[in-house]
Design a protein around this motif. Structure first.
Motif, PDB file in Angstrom:
ATOM      1  N   SER A  86       0.848  -1.191   0.015  1.00 21.86           N
ATOM      2  CA  SER A  86      -0.038   0.083   0.065  1.00 21.86           C
ATOM      3  C   SER A  86       0.914   1.406  -0.110  1.00 21.86           C
ATOM      4  O   SER A  86       2.083   1.361   0.180  1.00 21.86           O
ATOM      5  N   MET A  87       0.266   2.402  -0.369  1.00 26.40           N
ATOM      6  CA  MET A  87       1.000   3.673  -0.271  1.00 26.40           C
ATOM      7  C   MET A  87       1.485   3.834   1.129  1.00 26.40           C
ATOM      8  O   MET A  87       2.436   4.628   1.265  1.00 26.40           O
ATOM      9  N   HIS A  88       0.749   3.463   2.311  1.00 24.48           N
ATOM     10  CA  HIS A  88       0.960   3.865   3.672  1.00 24.48           C
ATOM     11  C   HIS A  88       2.356   3.017   3.962  1.00 24.48           C
ATOM     12  O   HIS A  88       3.457   3.408   4.556  1.00 24.48           O
ATOM     13  N   GLU A  89       2.279   1.433   3.446  1.00 22.56           N
ATOM     14  CA  GLU A  89       3.572   0.929   3.486  1.00 22.56           C
ATOM     15  C   GLU A  89       4.862   1.505   2.843  1.00 22.56           C
ATOM     16  O   GLU A  89       5.964   1.582   3.543  1.00 22.56           O
ATOM     17  N   ARG A  90       4.304   2.146   1.795  1.00 15.06           N
ATOM     18  CA  ARG A  90       5.807   2.678   1.050  1.00 15.06           C
ATOM     19  C   ARG A  90       6.239   3.735   1.814  1.00 15.06           C
ATOM     20  O   ARG A  90       7.528   3.930   1.903  1.00 15.06           O
ATOM     21  N   LYS A  91       5.472   4.899   2.137  1.00 19.71           N
ATOM     22  CA  LYS A  91       5.978   5.876   3.129  1.00 19.71           C
ATOM     23  C   LYS A  91       6.591   5.540   4.208  1.00 19.71           C
ATOM     24  O   LYS A  91       7.727   5.866   4.754  1.00 19.71           O
ATOM     25  N   ALA A  92       6.092   4.440   5.035  1.00 14.56           N
ATOM     26  CA  ALA A  92       6.595   3.885   6.304  1.00 14.56           C
ATOM     27  C   ALA A  92       8.229   3.383   5.731  1.00 14.56           C
ATOM     28  O   ALA A  92       9.124   3.369   6.724  1.00 14.56           O
ATOM     29  N   LYS A  93       8.273   2.565   4.853  1.00  9.26           N
ATOM     30  CA  LYS A  93       9.493   1.953   4.374  1.00  9.26           C
ATOM     31  C   LYS A  93      10.526   3.075   3.986  1.00  9.26           C
ATOM     32  O   LYS A  93      11.571   2.779   4.312  1.00  9.26           O
ATOM     33  N   MET A  94       9.892   4.037   3.520  1.00 12.87           N
ATOM     34  CA  MET A  94      11.094   5.191   2.871  1.00 12.87           C
ATOM     35  C   MET A  94      11.338   5.913   4.161  1.00 12.87           C
ATOM     36  O   MET A  94      12.623   6.210   4.155  1.00 12.87           O
ATOM     37  N   ALA A  95      10.522   6.089   5.014  1.00 11.04           N
ATOM     38  CA  ALA A  95      10.864   6.946   6.237  1.00 11.04           C
ATOM     39  C   ALA A  95      12.026   5.873   7.045  1.00 11.04           C
ATOM     40  O   ALA A  95      12.915   6.392   7.549  1.00 11.04           O
ATOM     41  N   GLU A  96      11.671   4.658   7.087  1.00  9.44           N
ATOM     42  CA  GLU A  96      12.762   3.604   7.768  1.00  9.44           C
ATOM     43  C   GLU A  96      14.245   3.711   7.151  1.00  9.44           C
ATOM     44  O   GLU A  96      14.966   3.985   7.811  1.00  9.44           O
ATOM     45  N   LEU A  97      14.012   3.767   5.749  1.00 10.91           N
ATOM     46  CA  LEU A  97      15.498   3.518   5.012  1.00 10.91           C
ATOM     47  C   LEU A  97      16.291   4.962   5.082  1.00 10.91           C
ATOM     48  O   LEU A  97      17.654   4.764   4.821  1.00 10.91           O
ATOM     49  N   ALA A  98      15.448   6.174   5.015  1.00  7.93           N
ATOM     50  CA  ALA A  98      16.244   7.114   4.594  1.00  7.93           C
ATOM     51  C   ALA A  98      16.574   8.104   6.029  1.00  7.93           C
ATOM     52  O   ALA A  98      16.164   7.753   7.143  1.00  7.93           O
ATOM     53  N   GLU A  99      17.813   8.899   5.830  1.00  2.00           N
ATOM     54  CA  GLU A  99      18.163   9.633   6.995  1.00  2.00           C
ATOM     55  C   GLU A  99      17.869  11.192   6.623  1.00  2.00           C
ATOM     56  O   GLU A  99      18.293  12.035   7.519  1.00  2.00           O
ATOM     57  N   GLY A 100      16.914  11.407   5.767  1.00  2.00           N
ATOM     58  CA  GLY A 100      16.541  12.875   5.584  1.00  2.00           C
ATOM     59  C   GLY A 100      15.631  12.763   4.326  1.00  2.00           C
ATOM     60  O   GLY A 100      15.692  11.615   3.300  1.00  2.00           O
ATOM     61  N   PHE A 101      14.813  13.790   3.994  1.00  3.88           N
ATOM     62  CA  PHE A 101      14.035  13.962   2.891  1.00  3.88           C
ATOM     63  C   PHE A 101      13.964  15.059   2.237  1.00  3.88           C
ATOM     64  O   PHE A 101      13.641  16.229   2.751  1.00  3.88           O
ATOM     65  N   ILE A 102      13.653  15.080   0.891  1.00  9.33           N
ATOM     66  CA  ILE A 102      13.870  16.084   0.087  1.00  9.33           C
ATOM     67  C   ILE A 102      12.628  16.173  -0.852  1.00  9.33           C
ATOM     68  O   ILE A 102      12.466  14.725  -1.252  1.00  9.33           O
ATOM     69  N   ALA A 103      11.850  17.177  -0.925  1.00  4.70           N
ATOM     70  CA  ALA A 103      10.742  17.437  -2.025  1.00  4.70           C
ATOM     71  C   ALA A 103      10.964  17.860  -3.076  1.00  4.70           C
ATOM     72  O   ALA A 103      11.505  19.134  -3.171  1.00  4.70           O
ATOM     73  N   LEU A 104      11.465  17.217  -4.284  1.00  5.83           N
ATOM     74  CA  LEU A 104      11.398  17.968  -5.575  1.00  5.83           C
ATOM     75  C   LEU A 104       9.915  18.579  -5.962  1.00  5.83           C
ATOM     76  O   LEU A 104       8.984  18.059  -5.394  1.00  5.83           O
ATOM     77  N   PRO A 105       9.838  19.160  -7.256  1.00 11.09           N
ATOM     78  CA  PRO A 105       8.508  19.553  -7.582  1.00 11.09           C
ATOM     79  C   PRO A 105       7.720  18.447  -7.933  1.00 11.09           C
ATOM     80  O   PRO A 105       8.208  17.431  -8.316  1.00 11.09           O
ATOM     81  N   GLY A 106       6.456  18.494  -7.553  1.00 11.20           N
ATOM     82  CA  GLY A 106       5.394  17.491  -7.786  1.00 11.20           C
ATOM     83  C   GLY A 106       3.965  17.832  -7.346  1.00 11.20           C
ATOM     84  O   GLY A 106       3.856  19.120  -7.292  1.00 11.20           O
ATOM     85  N   GLY A 107       3.161  16.876  -7.542  1.00  9.41           N
ATOM     86  CA  GLY A 107       1.632  17.336  -7.315  1.00  9.41           C
ATOM     87  C   GLY A 107       1.303  17.049  -5.926  1.00  9.41           C
ATOM     88  O   GLY A 107       1.841  16.829  -5.020  1.00  9.41           O
ATOM     89  N   PRO A 108      -0.201  16.850  -5.636  1.00 10.91           N
ATOM     90  CA  PRO A 108      -0.538  16.553  -4.293  1.00 10.91           C
ATOM     91  C   PRO A 108       0.188  15.421  -3.619  1.00 10.91           C
ATOM     92  O   PRO A 108       0.274  15.436  -2.515  1.00 10.91           O
TER      93      PRO A 108
END
Length: 194
Positions: A86-108
């Motif tokens: 699921s999308m929820h699992e995707r975000k949780a896995k990304m949060a677990e793996l990463a040491e920081g977060f960058i937003a490039l341009p995108g939509g909602p």
């Protein structure tokens, strides 16, 4: 930092600069030996940043929900691909793996991912930096909204300062390297306030 998550659009955007700067970020990540964690797509800004990291010899981890994998947009040449349910699992896995977060341009979807992880930082669920790569001044309205939230007392200044921003990858990554998280948000009143 060993790995950063990048949230971004699966579209190219209206100007070629969005793809160009996604590639610039990818090259800079690889140059600094920082792995990319992202949504796993082969298209749009997402595909551009992943391709640039790979072309520069860097490591890319894609995290793709199975329902999107079935639509054949998954990047098939990644260093690592993780399929989740699921999308929820995707975000949780990304949060677990990463040491920081960058937003490039995108939509909602990009904004939703960024705001969730930013809120988690504000609540003290992680102490990782969160930043906006303000390509072509795309995020100026959002930065203005953060300032308005602060002016209207819905966002404390110490949390406002957690939303890092720069127009160039080098500047943003330098801010990430120097980042110090603020104190954890609390709603507990001091005894003198009761």
């Amino acid at each position: 930092m060993k790995k950063l998550a990048v949230f971004c659009g699966s579209s190219n955007g209206a100007s070629a600069i969005y793809i160009e700067e996604a590639k610039a970020l990818g090259k800079e990540l690889a140059k600094r030996q920082i792995g990319l964690v992202y949504g796993g797509a082969s298209v749009g800004v997402m595909g551009a940043v992943a391709d640039a990291v790979l072309e520069a010899g860097g490591h890319v981890t894609g995290v793709m929900p199975s329902f999107l994998d079935e639509r054949e947009i998954t990047h098939r040449n990644l260093s690592e691909l993780i399929i989740v349910e699921s999308m929820h699992e995707r975000k949780a896995k990304m949060a677990e793996l990463a040491e920081g977060f960058i937003a490039l341009p995108g939509g909602p979807g990009t904004l939703e991912e960024f705001f969730e992880i930013f809120t988690w930082a504000q609540l003290g669920l992680h102490k990782k930096p969160c930043g906006l790569l303000n390509v072509n001044h795309y995020y100026n309205p959002l930065i203005a909204l953060f300032n308005h939230m602060t002016d209207e007392k819905f966002l404390q200044e110490k949390y406002r300062s957690m939303a890092l921003a720069d127009t160039k990858p080098e500047g943003l990554l330098d801010q990430f390297a120097a980042y110090q998280p603020p104190e954890v948000k609390t709603y507990i009143k001091n005894e003198s306030q009761t």
